[in-house]
Design a protein around this motif. Structure first.
Motif, mmCIF file in Angstrom:
data_model
loop_
_atom_site.group_PDB
_atom_site.id
_atom_site.type_symbol
_atom_site.label_atom_id
_atom_site.label_comp_id
_atom_site.label_asym_id
_atom_site.label_seq_id
_atom_site.Cartn_x
_atom_site.Cartn_y
_atom_site.Cartn_z
ATOM 1 N N PHE A 115 0.835 -1.196 0.000
ATOM 2 C CA PHE A 115 0.000 0.000 0.000
ATOM 3 C C PHE A 115 0.872 1.249 0.000
ATOM 4 C CE2 PHE A 115 0.586 -1.549 4.285
ATOM 5 C CZ PHE A 115 1.020 -0.441 4.981
ATOM 6 N N PRO A 116 0.338 2.356 -0.525
ATOM 7 C CA PRO A 116 1.088 3.608 -0.523
ATOM 8 C C PRO A 116 1.145 4.190 0.887
ATOM 9 C CG PRO A 116 -1.089 3.946 -1.468
ATOM 10 C CD PRO A 116 -0.954 2.476 -1.205
ATOM 11 N N THR A 117 2.258 4.823 1.204
ATOM 12 C CA THR A 117 2.406 5.484 2.501
ATOM 13 C C THR A 117 3.451 6.583 2.395
ATOM 14 O OG1 THR A 117 2.873 5.173 4.859
ATOM 15 C CG2 THR A 117 4.159 3.853 3.345
ATOM 16 N N GLN A 118 3.298 7.577 3.227
ATOM 17 C CA GLN A 118 4.281 8.655 3.291
ATOM 18 C C GLN A 118 5.211 8.473 4.482
ATOM 19 O OE1 GLN A 118 2.051 12.318 3.150
ATOM 20 N NE2 GLN A 118 1.441 11.974 1.046
ATOM 21 N N GLY A 119 5.168 7.292 5.073
ATOM 22 C CA GLY A 119 6.069 6.991 6.182
ATOM 23 C C GLY A 119 5.360 6.987 7.499
ATOM 24 N N PRO A 120 6.115 6.847 8.530
ATOM 25 C CA PRO A 120 7.565 6.877 8.644
ATOM 26 C C PRO A 120 8.213 5.618 8.080
ATOM 27 C CG PRO A 120 6.611 6.256 10.742
ATOM 28 C CD PRO A 120 5.469 6.563 9.812
ATOM 29 N N PHE A 121 9.523 5.648 7.907
ATOM 30 C CA PHE A 121 10.283 4.526 7.377
ATOM 31 C C PHE A 121 11.448 4.199 8.326
ATOM 32 C CE2 PHE A 121 8.270 6.424 3.659
ATOM 33 C CZ PHE A 121 7.702 5.304 3.078
ATOM 34 N N GLY A 122 12.036 3.041 8.108
ATOM 35 C CA GLY A 122 13.213 2.638 8.874
ATOM 36 C C GLY A 122 12.921 2.452 10.354
ATOM 37 N N THR A 123 13.864 2.888 11.161
ATOM 38 C CA THR A 123 13.756 2.728 12.608
ATOM 39 C C THR A 123 12.520 3.435 13.153
ATOM 40 O OG1 THR A 123 16.166 2.592 12.767
ATOM 41 C CG2 THR A 123 14.971 3.096 14.793
ATOM 42 N N GLU A 124 12.191 4.586 12.581
ATOM 43 C CA GLU A 124 10.998 5.318 13.033
ATOM 44 C C GLU A 124 9.737 4.492 12.802
ATOM 45 O OE1 GLU A 124 11.046 9.078 11.060
ATOM 46 O OE2 GLU A 124 12.931 9.674 12.003
ATOM 47 N N MET A 125 9.668 3.774 11.666
ATOM 48 C CA MET A 125 8.518 2.915 11.397
ATOM 49 C C MET A 125 8.447 1.786 12.416
ATOM 50 S SD MET A 125 7.540 0.577 8.064
ATOM 51 C CE MET A 125 6.526 1.684 7.111
ATOM 52 N N SER A 126 9.585 1.179 12.685
ATOM 53 C CA SER A 126 9.625 0.072 13.647
ATOM 54 C C SER A 126 9.094 0.503 15.008
ATOM 55 C CB SER A 126 11.052 -0.454 13.807
ATOM 56 O OG SER A 126 11.508 -1.018 12.611
ATOM 57 N N LYS A 127 9.513 1.663 15.459
ATOM 58 C CA LYS A 127 9.057 2.165 16.760
ATOM 59 C C LYS A 127 7.576 2.538 16.728
ATOM 60 C CE LYS A 127 13.542 3.955 18.185
ATOM 61 N NZ LYS A 127 14.338 5.162 18.450
ATOM 62 N N ALA A 128 7.158 3.235 15.682
ATOM 63 C CA ALA A 128 5.783 3.725 15.598
ATOM 64 C C ALA A 128 4.763 2.588 15.497
ATOM 65 C CB ALA A 128 5.639 4.669 14.398
ATOM 66 N N PHE A 129 5.137 1.511 14.823
ATOM 67 C CA PHE A 129 4.174 0.438 14.575
ATOM 68 C C PHE A 129 4.377 -0.789 15.455
ATOM 69 C CE2 PHE A 129 4.030 2.639 10.342
ATOM 70 C CZ PHE A 129 2.790 3.208 10.556
ATOM 71 N N GLN A 130 5.186 -0.665 16.506
ATOM 72 C CA GLN A 130 5.407 -1.798 17.409
ATOM 73 C C GLN A 130 4.101 -2.344 17.992
ATOM 74 O OE1 GLN A 130 8.299 -3.390 17.891
ATOM 75 N NE2 GLN A 130 7.331 -4.865 19.267
ATOM 76 N N PRO A 131 3.206 -1.503 18.501
ATOM 77 C CA PRO A 131 1.948 -2.033 19.036
ATOM 78 C C PRO A 131 1.114 -2.760 17.967
ATOM 79 C CG PRO A 131 2.298 0.192 19.827
ATOM 80 C CD PRO A 131 3.333 -0.058 18.751
ATOM 81 N N LEU A 132 1.092 -2.219 16.754
ATOM 82 C CA LEU A 132 0.363 -2.872 15.666
ATOM 83 C C LEU A 132 0.991 -4.223 15.344
ATOM 84 C CD1 LEU A 132 -1.801 -2.892 13.471
ATOM 85 C CD2 LEU A 132 -0.206 -1.629 12.009
ATOM 86 N N ALA A 133 2.302 -4.275 15.282
ATOM 87 C CA ALA A 133 2.996 -5.538 14.988
ATOM 88 C C ALA A 133 2.656 -6.594 16.026
ATOM 89 C CB ALA A 133 4.503 -5.310 14.935
ATOM 90 N N GLU A 134 2.633 -6.197 17.286
ATOM 91 C CA GLU A 134 2.312 -7.143 18.348
ATOM 92 C C GLU A 134 0.871 -7.623 18.246
ATOM 93 O OE1 GLU A 134 3.498 -5.290 22.021
ATOM 94 O OE2 GLU A 134 5.605 -5.260 21.399
ATOM 95 N N SER A 135 -0.053 -6.734 17.880
ATOM 96 C CA SER A 135 -1.454 -7.144 17.769
ATOM 97 C C SER A 135 -1.662 -8.106 16.601
ATOM 98 C CB SER A 135 -2.367 -5.925 17.626
ATOM 99 O OG SER A 135 -2.262 -5.346 16.339
#
Length: 73
Positions: A9-29
């Motif tokens: 899907f298209p996205t404007q970010g975040p990318f890299g380490t910022e993405m990993s941190k921002a989406f940690q709760p989503l990844a766990e769910s």
């Protein structure tokens, strides 16, 4: 039989380490979705895309996840 699902899907970010941190709760769910065996998240800052490759235990669980994920996007 295990089923692979790929979603991009298209996205404007975040990318890299910022993405990993921002989406940690989503990844766990996502780990708790019915039939989820594993996932690999993808990202491409140059093309402004992200996504994932997911392995589910059945086609039914993959379809169930895809419906939920499409609605979320």
């Amino acid at each position: 039989m295990a089923v692979i699902l790929q979603v991009d899907f298209p996205t404007q970010g975040p990318f890299g380490t910022e993405m990993s941190k921002a989406f940690q709760p989503l990844a766990e769910s996502i780990n708790h979705e019915d039939g989820m065996l594993w996932k690999i998240w993808t990202e491409n800052k140059d093309t402004q895309e992200a996504g994932g490759i997911y392995l589910f235990d059945t086609a039914s669980h993959a379809e169930q996840y895809l419906k939920m994920h499409a609605a979320r996007l």
